[in-house]
Design a protein around this motif. Structure first.
Motif: not given
Length: 143
Positions: A16, A121, A124, A128-129, A131-133, A135-136
């Motif tokens: 990371l 974004l 992607l 994937e988007v 997964a990022i959302e 993780a925020v």
């Protein structure tokens, strides 16, 4: 039966860290395209969030000496983004406030950074988007 895998925090941190550093570098570049440094933008955000903040308080918040910070504030004031304002009750007390030009600059910085990130974004896949959302929020708790 689903086999739950527990991630090793050290391995996740090693993966990371460079990603976050590269993202931060790119967002700084977007800021610098507007003619200000990331440090200056941080100072403007802090003053915006706490109008009337004194130089010493701002220096403590940024963990730098008041004399070192004074040069940054001088440049921001000269650029018309920040102003020193004397307290009406105690003329010895000088607070910092954002000018309307400083407000406009912060809006432009936010818009430019958000646009840059949104464009990446969009490149992607939907999952994937997502997964990022997801993780925020946990990433925010790291701070």
């Amino acid at each position: 039966m689903v086999n739950d895998v527990i991630a090793d925090p050290l391995i996740v941190a090693n993966d990371l860290r460079p990603v976050l550093l590269r993202l931060a570098r790119q967002l700084r570049k977007e800021t610098e395209q507007l003619g200000v440094t990331s440090r200056q933008v941080t100072l403007l955000w802090l003053v915006r969030d706490t109008p009337g903040m004194r130089l010493r308080e701002l220096a403590a918040e940024e963990q730098i000496s008041a004399p070192a910070l004074s040069g940054h504030v001088d440049r921001l004031e000269k650029a018309g983004l920040l102003e020193r304002v004397r307290d009406e009750c105690d003329r010895r007390r000088v607070g910092l406030t954002l000018t309307s030009e400083g407000e406009r600059l912060l809006k432009r910085v936010r818009a430019r950074r958000t646009t840059w990130l949104a464009e990446r974004l969009r490149g992607l896949e939907d999952d994937e988007v997502a997964a990022i959302e997801a993780a925020v929020e946990p990433l925010g708790r790291l701070l």
